[in-house]
Motif scaffolding. Structure first.
Motif, mmCIF file in Angstrom:
data_model
loop_
_atom_site.group_PDB
_atom_site.id
_atom_site.type_symbol
_atom_site.label_atom_id
_atom_site.label_comp_id
_atom_site.label_asym_id
_atom_site.label_seq_id
_atom_site.Cartn_x
_atom_site.Cartn_y
_atom_site.Cartn_z
ATOM 1 N N SER A 56 0.829 -1.204 0.000
ATOM 2 C CA SER A 56 0.000 0.000 0.000
ATOM 3 C C SER A 56 0.863 1.255 0.000
ATOM 4 N N TYR A 58 0.132 3.525 1.700
ATOM 5 C CA TYR A 58 -0.060 4.066 3.043
ATOM 6 C C TYR A 58 0.702 3.325 4.138
ATOM 7 N N SER A 96 -1.174 -4.040 6.287
ATOM 8 C CA SER A 96 -1.511 -2.860 5.483
ATOM 9 C C SER A 96 -2.485 -3.209 4.362
ATOM 10 N N GLY A 97 -2.931 -2.199 3.662
ATOM 11 C CA GLY A 97 -3.674 -2.423 2.431
ATOM 12 C C GLY A 97 -2.713 -2.792 1.317
ATOM 13 N N ILE A 124 -6.023 -3.977 7.571
ATOM 14 C CA ILE A 124 -6.620 -2.772 6.971
ATOM 15 C C ILE A 124 -6.819 -3.013 5.488
ATOM 16 N N CYS A 125 -8.040 -2.840 4.999
ATOM 17 C CA CYS A 125 -8.374 -2.984 3.580
ATOM 18 C C CYS A 125 -7.898 -4.338 3.040
ATOM 19 N N HIS A 212 -9.690 3.078 5.758
ATOM 20 C CA HIS A 212 -8.297 3.428 6.101
ATOM 21 C C HIS A 212 -8.250 4.369 7.308
#
Ligand code: XMP
Length: 556
Positions: A56, A58, A96-97, A124-125, A212
């Protein structure tokens, strides 16, 4: 983004603002493999969260958010086993995504060691979808891609994850797939209009969020992360500058024993913090070297010397190598060639000084966590970096030094916090980054003493006006570039033919990406008028409105 970053990775993608001596000396190349996995500082902290990177954009942001909650964390690639982090006391894992779909043949999977660990997990995601997929639930492509704002409604408002939050809250979504059936033992903890299972969890602290929490568009995101850390994982929030300093001075003291340490000071915040920390640990076993390469900004050498000479207890060697650098750069116009020459010259100067000082065992330097992640998460990026470094200056004797990198787990803002806690002056701690090759990569074409003076004068005006407008700290960097263009102008009744200065000002979190700053027009106007009036060789000023990518922050 990745492509643009990797294409420049070898020479430019660094978040730190100091000349990395070992980079120039080739040390990083020789020892890159062990350094990536075996931290120089072995015990990092007594509670930690692991962020698993599924690709990701992010992932780093998640890590920063965790650190902002005073909990130490490290990022690992998705295929790394948890056992690779033996130096940590892990309290929980965040997945993470990522861009993949779990039902693709080669979709990245959660490492079995994580699922078997019994630790609390927050997916997440993509991380949530991978949890659902691997634990027996079902993930399907959503009828609608959900991108942007959504409203989350909680099914269980008393869940620890939502402690202190209202039953409905705005969240930020960015996904195509969604969890259609939760795995056995899981239930839906929250839903949105398009995702019946927007949050899921079991009673062992394994949780998934379709949205998110790490981005600012989820206003309660920080609280949700904080709740996961404190209420689900049982963290205490011991990651503070004070604890970092205490742990690291002890660590450095133990490692160095009665050896001698060398540290190159550049005047930037990273090397200043490293020098202060190491000095705190080993006192006058440390010697700092400040090399004036003639490519520094106006009054910079004087300022650095004044700051560090004020500390009578610090061994500081000052070398003015201006002539040597400018001599070696004479006639050179190619940006890469300039960088290599500067690197090579730096090695020569540094090596001479090291020999002059006698027996030295360690080299302390300010490698930061983004540099470490950069080399860890992409082998290809790491190898292109190595190639450039290898070309820089060969492998001199000084390579026998062992590295001390006390900041290799810190983000830039954390370095600044540590700097303040160490008592460094604010104007040093909050300085904007300045590249190792200095003004040479802000002068397009050949670097000469005259051009350096023109650029210094223009740069001084930029800095002065940016500070006067109270914008200095909001900007990642702001500076002038001396282009190789000349233009016609008119001053009084006379025709002029002068240099064009470009102004560059960017906002950024870590220099990997950057946006050109929307400076107020009146600030730009003052900068332009002052430069043209105060720097006789310049008759035109332009503003660079390129973001990164596709541009880089520096022009060369
Ligand atoms: P670019 O121009 O690649 O720069 O977008 C990203 C960040 O790194 C700094 N920079 C350097 N720092 N040695 C350094 O210590 C270098 O060779 C170097 N090149 C670029 C740049 O100022 C920006 O903050």
């Amino acid at each position: 983004m990745a492509d643009a970053a990797s294409s420049t990775a070898g020479r430019r993608v660094r978040a730190s603002d100091d000349v990395e001596v070992s980079t120039y000396l080739g040390i990083a190349k020789e020892r890159s493999a062990p350094q990536v996995d075996r931290p120089v500082v072995t015990k990092v902290h007594d509670e930690a969260i692991v962020v698993v990177d599924f690709g990701s954009q992010y992932s780093r942001l998640i890590a920063r958010r965790v650190r902002e909650c005073h909990v130490y964390c490290e990022i690992i690639p998705h295929d790394a086993p948890l056992e690779s982090l033996k130096h940590l006391t892990i309290k929980g894992v965040i997945l993470s995504g990522g861009p993949a779909s779990v039902y693709e043949a080669d979709a990245p999977l959660i490492h079995p060691s994580i699922l078997a660990s019994g630790l609390p997990i927050l997916g997440i995601c993509y991380g949530m979808q991978a949890l659902a997929h691997q634990l027996g639930g079902q993930v399907t492509p959503g009828a609608h891609r959900e991108y942007g704002h959504a409203v989350l409604h909680q099914n269980t408002p008393d869940h620890p994850l939502f402690h202190g939050l209202p039953p409905s809250l705005p969240v930020w979504m960015s996904h195509g797939d969604h969890v259609a059936t939760a795995p056995p033992g899981f239930r839906s903890l929250g839903y949105t209009e398009n995702s019946p299972i927007a949050v899921m969890g079991n009673d062992k602290g394994v949780l998934g969020l379709q949205f998110h929490p790490e981005v600012v568009h989820t206003p309660a995101g920080k609280t949700i992360i904080e709740n996961f850390l404190y209420k689900v994982c049982g963290c205490h929030g011991t990651w503070t500058p004070g604890n970092f300093i205490a742990e690291n001075t002890q660590e450095v003291r133990q490692r160095v024993g009665d050896g001698r340490v060398l540290c190159a000071l550049s005047g930037g915040v990273d090397s200043a913090v490293v020098a202060t920390l190491v000095h705190k640990a080993v006192g006058d076993q440390l010697t700092c070297i400040f090399v004036n390469n003639g490519l520094l900004r106006r009054e910079e050498p004087e300022r650095v010397l004044k700051t560090f000479r004020a500390r009578n207890d610090l061994n500081l060697a000052y070398v003015d190598a201006t002539e040597e650098f400018l001599g070696n750069l004479r006639g050179v116009t190619d940006p890469e060639e300039k960088r290599k020459i500067i690197g090579r010259t730096f090695i020569n100067v540094f090596e001479r000084e090291a020999i002059r000082l006698g027996q030295v065992d360690f080299l302390a330097q300010g490698t930061l966590y983004p540099d470490v992640i950069e080399s860890k998460t992409s082998e290809s990026k790491a190898s292109s970096k190595i190639k450039t470094h290898h070309n820089v200056g060969g492998l001199p004797e000084v390579m026998k030094l062992q590295l001390i990198e006390p900041l290799r787990y810190l983000f830039k803002d954390e370095v600044r916090e540590v700097g303040i806690a160490l008592g460094l002056p604010e104007e040093m701690v909050y300085r904007q980054p300045f590249p190792g090759p200095g003004l040479a990569i802000r002068i397009i074409g050949e670097v000469t003493a005259e051009k350096l003076e023109v650029l210094r004068a223009a740069d001084w005006v930029v800095m002065d006006e940016i500070k006067a407008a109270g914008l200095y700290r909001q900007l990642w960097q702001s500076f002038a570039v001396l282009t190789d263009s000349r233009s016609v102008g008119v001053m009084g009744d006379f025709r002029t033919y002068g240099n064009v200065i470009a102004i560059r000002a960017v906002t950024s979190e870590d220099a990997m990406t950057a946006d050109w700053a929307r400076l107020p027009h009146d600030v730009l106007a003052r900068i332009s008028s002052r430069i043209v009036n105060e720097v006789p060789q310049v008759n035109r000023v332009v503003y660079d409105i390129t973001s990164k990518p596709p541009g880089t922050i520096e022009w060369e």
